[in-house]
Design a protein around this motif. Structure first.
Motif, mmCIF file in Angstrom:
data_model
loop_
_atom_site.group_PDB
_atom_site.id
_atom_site.type_symbol
_atom_site.label_atom_id
_atom_site.label_comp_id
_atom_site.label_asym_id
_atom_site.label_seq_id
_atom_site.Cartn_x
_atom_site.Cartn_y
_atom_site.Cartn_z
ATOM 1 N N ASP A 136 1.136 -1.454 -0.089
ATOM 2 C CA ASP A 136 0.551 -0.007 0.032
ATOM 3 C C ASP A 136 0.785 1.304 -0.250
ATOM 4 O O ASP A 136 2.114 0.946 0.051
ATOM 5 C CB ASP A 136 -0.886 0.076 1.184
ATOM 6 C CG ASP A 136 -1.878 0.564 1.181
ATOM 7 O OD1 ASP A 136 -2.660 0.803 0.031
ATOM 8 O OD2 ASP A 136 -2.910 1.463 2.185
ATOM 9 N N GLY A 137 0.725 2.735 -0.366
ATOM 10 C CA GLY A 137 0.808 3.443 -0.441
ATOM 11 C C GLY A 137 1.577 3.854 -1.667
ATOM 12 O O GLY A 137 1.811 3.634 -2.798
ATOM 13 N N PRO A 138 3.237 4.865 -1.178
ATOM 14 C CA PRO A 138 3.318 5.683 -2.697
ATOM 15 C C PRO A 138 4.304 4.606 -3.276
ATOM 16 O O PRO A 138 4.669 4.482 -4.701
ATOM 17 C CB PRO A 138 4.236 6.747 -2.376
ATOM 18 C CG PRO A 138 3.941 6.828 -0.327
ATOM 19 C CD PRO A 138 2.932 5.992 0.277
ATOM 20 N N ASN A 139 4.931 4.022 -2.586
ATOM 21 C CA ASN A 139 5.777 3.043 -2.748
ATOM 22 C C ASN A 139 5.744 1.363 -3.371
ATOM 23 O O ASN A 139 5.930 0.868 -2.903
ATOM 24 C CB ASN A 139 7.555 2.489 -1.875
ATOM 25 C CG ASN A 139 7.933 3.986 -0.918
ATOM 26 O OD1 ASN A 139 7.789 4.795 -1.498
ATOM 27 N ND2 ASN A 139 8.219 3.762 0.060
ATOM 28 N N TYR A 140 4.697 1.585 -3.735
ATOM 29 C CA TYR A 140 4.088 0.675 -4.758
ATOM 30 C C TYR A 140 5.459 0.089 -5.418
ATOM 31 O O TYR A 140 6.203 0.704 -6.113
ATOM 32 C CB TYR A 140 2.651 0.488 -5.188
ATOM 33 C CG TYR A 140 2.623 0.899 -6.784
ATOM 34 C CD1 TYR A 140 2.382 0.486 -7.549
ATOM 35 C CD2 TYR A 140 2.987 2.548 -6.920
ATOM 36 C CE1 TYR A 140 2.207 1.541 -8.517
ATOM 37 C CE2 TYR A 140 2.793 2.852 -7.858
ATOM 38 C CZ TYR A 140 2.713 2.086 -9.201
ATOM 39 O OH TYR A 140 2.368 2.815 -10.569
ATOM 40 N N ILE A 141 5.016 -1.580 -6.258
ATOM 41 C CA ILE A 141 5.341 -1.953 -6.980
ATOM 42 C C ILE A 141 4.799 -2.192 -8.305
ATOM 43 O O ILE A 141 3.407 -3.028 -8.548
ATOM 44 C CB ILE A 141 6.572 -3.029 -6.506
ATOM 45 C CG1 ILE A 141 7.289 -2.635 -5.176
ATOM 46 C CG2 ILE A 141 7.075 -3.888 -7.538
ATOM 47 C CD1 ILE A 141 8.662 -3.712 -5.148
ATOM 48 N N PRO A 142 4.862 -1.365 -9.066
ATOM 49 C CA PRO A 142 4.666 -1.881 -10.852
ATOM 50 C C PRO A 142 4.538 -3.139 -11.281
ATOM 51 O O PRO A 142 5.031 -3.534 -11.131
ATOM 52 C CB PRO A 142 4.539 -0.829 -12.162
ATOM 53 C CG PRO A 142 5.311 -0.046 -10.707
ATOM 54 C CD PRO A 142 5.754 -0.085 -9.960
ATOM 55 N N ASN A 143 3.100 -3.837 -11.361
ATOM 56 C CA ASN A 143 3.071 -5.339 -11.673
ATOM 57 C C ASN A 143 1.696 -4.872 -12.673
ATOM 58 O O ASN A 143 1.144 -3.983 -12.826
ATOM 59 C CB ASN A 143 3.408 -6.132 -11.116
ATOM 60 C CG ASN A 143 1.987 -6.086 -10.244
ATOM 61 O OD1 ASN A 143 1.462 -6.181 -10.048
ATOM 62 N ND2 ASN A 143 2.678 -6.224 -8.774
ATOM 63 N N ALA A 144 1.709 -6.558 -13.609
ATOM 64 C CA ALA A 144 0.408 -6.223 -14.087
ATOM 65 C C ALA A 144 -1.289 -6.843 -13.343
ATOM 66 O O ALA A 144 -1.440 -6.396 -13.947
ATOM 67 C CB ALA A 144 -0.001 -7.836 -14.998
ATOM 68 N N LEU A 145 -1.157 -6.284 -11.734
ATOM 69 C CA LEU A 145 -1.913 -6.234 -10.961
ATOM 70 C C LEU A 145 -1.825 -4.640 -10.607
ATOM 71 O O LEU A 145 -3.148 -4.826 -10.038
ATOM 72 C CB LEU A 145 -2.031 -7.509 -9.848
ATOM 73 C CG LEU A 145 -1.571 -8.454 -10.225
ATOM 74 C CD1 LEU A 145 -2.228 -9.250 -9.192
ATOM 75 C CD2 LEU A 145 -3.281 -9.214 -11.269
ATOM 76 N N ARG A 146 -0.745 -4.802 -10.980
ATOM 77 C CA ARG A 146 -1.258 -2.507 -9.995
ATOM 78 C C ARG A 146 0.074 -1.315 -10.561
ATOM 79 O O ARG A 146 0.923 -1.893 -11.556
ATOM 80 C CB ARG A 146 -0.060 -2.910 -8.801
ATOM 81 C CG ARG A 146 -0.522 -3.829 -7.648
ATOM 82 C CD ARG A 146 -2.257 -3.466 -6.364
ATOM 83 N NE ARG A 146 -1.815 -2.378 -6.308
ATOM 84 C CZ ARG A 146 -1.263 -1.189 -5.501
ATOM 85 N NH1 ARG A 146 -0.550 -2.376 -5.023
ATOM 86 N NH2 ARG A 146 -0.781 -0.027 -4.605
ATOM 87 N N THR A 147 -1.249 -1.506 -11.060
ATOM 88 C CA THR A 147 -0.457 -0.514 -11.574
ATOM 89 C C THR A 147 -0.870 1.224 -11.313
ATOM 90 O O THR A 147 -0.629 2.313 -12.217
ATOM 91 C CB THR A 147 -1.949 0.209 -13.526
ATOM 92 O OG1 THR A 147 -3.569 0.244 -12.940
ATOM 93 C CG2 THR A 147 -2.326 -1.399 -13.955
ATOM 94 N N ALA A 148 -1.276 1.677 -10.279
ATOM 95 C CA ALA A 148 -1.130 3.002 -9.303
ATOM 96 C C ALA A 148 -1.037 3.031 -8.243
ATOM 97 O O ALA A 148 -1.227 2.134 -7.502
ATOM 98 C CB ALA A 148 -2.500 3.785 -9.921
ATOM 99 N N PRO A 149 -0.767 3.643 -7.319
ATOM 100 C CA PRO A 149 -0.323 4.064 -5.310
ATOM 101 C C PRO A 149 -1.890 3.183 -5.190
ATOM 102 O O PRO A 149 -2.470 4.488 -6.188
ATOM 103 C CB PRO A 149 0.192 4.906 -5.385
ATOM 104 C CG PRO A 149 -0.018 5.916 -6.912
ATOM 105 C CD PRO A 149 0.155 5.177 -7.820
ATOM 106 N N ALA A 150 -2.063 3.372 -3.780
ATOM 107 C CA ALA A 150 -3.045 3.873 -3.070
ATOM 108 C C ALA A 150 -2.825 4.344 -1.965
ATOM 109 O O ALA A 150 -2.548 4.187 -1.363
ATOM 110 C CB ALA A 150 -3.620 2.654 -3.276
ATOM 111 N N HIS A 151 -4.133 5.047 -1.412
ATOM 112 C CA HIS A 151 -3.986 5.618 -0.482
ATOM 113 C C HIS A 151 -3.425 6.620 0.143
ATOM 114 O O HIS A 151 -2.667 6.453 0.907
ATOM 115 C CB HIS A 151 -4.075 4.100 0.462
ATOM 116 C CG HIS A 151 -5.231 3.314 0.220
ATOM 117 N ND1 HIS A 151 -4.677 1.686 0.174
ATOM 118 C CD2 HIS A 151 -6.491 3.302 0.718
ATOM 119 C CE1 HIS A 151 -6.522 1.225 -0.022
ATOM 120 N NE2 HIS A 151 -6.818 2.329 -0.148
#
Length: 545
Positions: A136-151
């Motif tokens: 969660d948060g700004p330090n997310y790791i982009p991948n096929a399931l995650r396209t944007a930071p959250a919360h």
């Protein structure tokens, strides 16, 4: 277009249903990850008829038979159709390769035999991918399931007093703001929702850190993830004011307040969800729940697990990041000192029945044992309340003895709700490192006996199960309990220099990764009769190494 749709519907109504195929008479279940070459190896034949004494064969990738054996006696009944579950042992087959097992009318899915590191490499990589995806948060790791930071709003979140819930998990009234804002960004989401809780993340982080420390060649790739979890735990503890926060987000609300479980959405939608609609105010701006006033006692389950994570953090990172490590050890000692050792209901999640934890003594044992190793390692920051490692050794022995004298003793396997399976192991090693000093409230032999007691309880359970699993399938958190049993069995054999539980280490590991080429009942049975809420899934429990 509507006419075409109508015609298609009409045609579908007029096609005679095809008769389902008759059920297969047998299935072979194998460990779909494979078998380490040096491990014991067992598959299971599920059959409508007793096949005891029948021949089975193991074939390599070229179809050549490389091993032959006979089907063992039935271990029990799986269903009214598959009344016989029978073992197929092939321990001596150790050549690396891909194989299948054939018996009666059944052939297993392909499986591999290889070194342990090769067998589990993909699963370990998948586990890391899971944690990275759950960030969660700004330090997310982009991948096929995650396209944007959250919360991102968690970075400046309002704190609130702990809420009150009615018995049916309906929030009573509204939350009471405390006026202070903190940076609660980061951490991992909980099981199937976007809540973040110290109860689960402290356990997971402590296990990850332990794995990185003990198995650097296999789990060193998890170091950044373990540090990521530790960083969030530190944000949930204000060391200056001695204020402990335990949850970000609200699972259940009421008619005027939406909770996390009321919505299906992508996590990045939350920060601006529904504009200014007051119903969703805690979706957009998630509350941070305080466990109590500044300096107040901390629920011992959380204090113990946080202390364990922070102490291990110090050992792992004091060379690569000494400032971070010093912050960890300082927090570990302060949090441990505030543990409430006469608790009522433990602090877990809000509402409590999301994770109705009751055992806490093993958490303090684990926290103290890891603090012993941290303080004994030297290079301590200034200002610590305790700089004598013997103090923590005595604390760990005290809480181990308290655990073993309680009604919770050996009643569970290593998992979120009971960490004695790791705490005893760590304390045993700590006593050895300290030179086995006199005057402790427990001994190495007592710790071993208690570990054996829990494992023998699992063997008794295994004797009632056709797949010989040491924990009931139809209760809760099956996979994490299986992983806990594997860890405990390996620990006991390592400490005693024996192979007492070696066959069970392999079987219980295979139980959690068994091929599902078998009747659908194998899934339905595991989903039935849950004793705990449906929110409590595998993400609530750490990987078992």
């Amino acid at each position: 277009m509507h006419a075409v749709a109508a015609v298609l519907v009409g045609l579908s109504c007029c096609i005679a249903p095809k008769a389902p195929p008759p059920p297969a008479s047998a299935f072979v279940r194998v460990n779909q990850l494979g078998y380490p070459a040096a491990a014991t190896k067992r598959a299971y034949l599920m059959s409508t008829a007793n096949q005891a004494g029948a021949a089975f064969s193991v074939k390599n990738g070229s179809g050549t038979v490389v091993y032959s054996g006979t089907v063992g006696v039935s271990l029990g009944t799986w269903s009214s159709t598959y009344k016989f579950v029978q073992p197929l042992d092939f321990d001596t087959l150790s050549t690396a390769g891909t194989y299948t097992i054939s018996v009666a009318s059944a052939t297993s899915p392909p499986f591999k035999i290889d070194t342990g590191q090769n067998v589990y490499a993909t699963a370990i990589a998948n586990g890391l991918f899971f944690y990275q995806t759950e960030r969660d948060g700004p330090n997310y790791i982009p991948n096929a399931l995650r396209t944007a930071p959250a919360h991102l709003n968690d970075g400046n979140a309002m704190t609130y007093a702990a809420p009150t819930y009615k018995k049916n998990d309906v929030l009573l009234g509204d939350l009471t703001p405390l006026g202070a804002r903190i940076n609660a960004a980061g951490g991992w989401w909980d099981a199937g929702d976007y809540i973040k809780g110290v109860e689960t993340i402290s356990y997971t982080t402590a296990m990850l850190l332990h794995g990185v420390r003990e198995f650097p060649s296999q789990l060193g790739s998890y170091s950044n993830e373990a540090k990521f979890g530790t960083d969030w735990l530190l944000r949930m503890w204000n060391d200056s004011t001695k204020t402990f926060y335990y949850q970000v987000g609200l699972g259940d609300g009421n008619t005027n307040i939406a909770g996390d479980h009321d919505l299906w959405r992508l996590p990045q939608a939350d920060d601006a969800y529904a504009g200014t609609d007051p119903l969703y105010k805690y979706i957009r701006n998630r509350p941070v729940l305080a466990a109590g006033a500044a300096g107040s006692p901390i629920s011992p389950n959380l204090a113990g697990r946080d202390a364990a994570a922070f102490a291990t953090c110090f050992v792992l990172y004091k060379k690569s990041d000494p400032t971070f490590a010093a912050q960890c050890l300082t927090a570990a000692e302060h949090v441990f000192d505030l543990a409430n050792t006469s608790p009522g209901q433990l602090t877990t999640y809000a509402p409590f029945d999301f994770y109705p934890e009751t055992e806490w003594r093993s958490d303090l044992e684990l926290g103290a044992a890891e603090l012993y190793f941290a303080v004994a390692s030297g290079g301590l920051p200034s200002g610590l309340p305790h700089t004598d490692a013997a103090y923590y050794l005595q604390q760990a022995a005290h809480w181990a003895n308290s655990y073993m004298s309680s009604t919770d003793d050996a009643a569970d396997t290593l998992n979120l709700y009971d960490v004695s399976g790791l705490a005893h192991y760590e304390l045993y090693k700590a006593i050895a490192q300290a030179g086995n000093p006199a005057g402790l409230e427990t001994t190495q032999s007592a710790l071993l006996a208690d570990m054996k007691k829990a494992l023998d309880n699992a063997l008794a359970q295994a004797a009632t199960d056709p797949f010989q699993f040491g924990f009931p399938w139809d209760v809760w958190d099956t996979t994490s309990h299986g992983g806990g049993l594997v860890v405990m069995a390996s620990e006991y054999d390592q400490l005693t220099g024996t192979t007492t539980y070696k066959p069970w280490t392999s079987r219980w590991a295979a139980n959690t990764t068994r091929s599902r080429t078998s009747p659908a009942r194998s899934t339905a049975r595991r989903r039935s009769s849950r004793a705990r809420p449906s929110r409590e899934r595998t993400a609530s429990s750490s990987p078992g190494w």
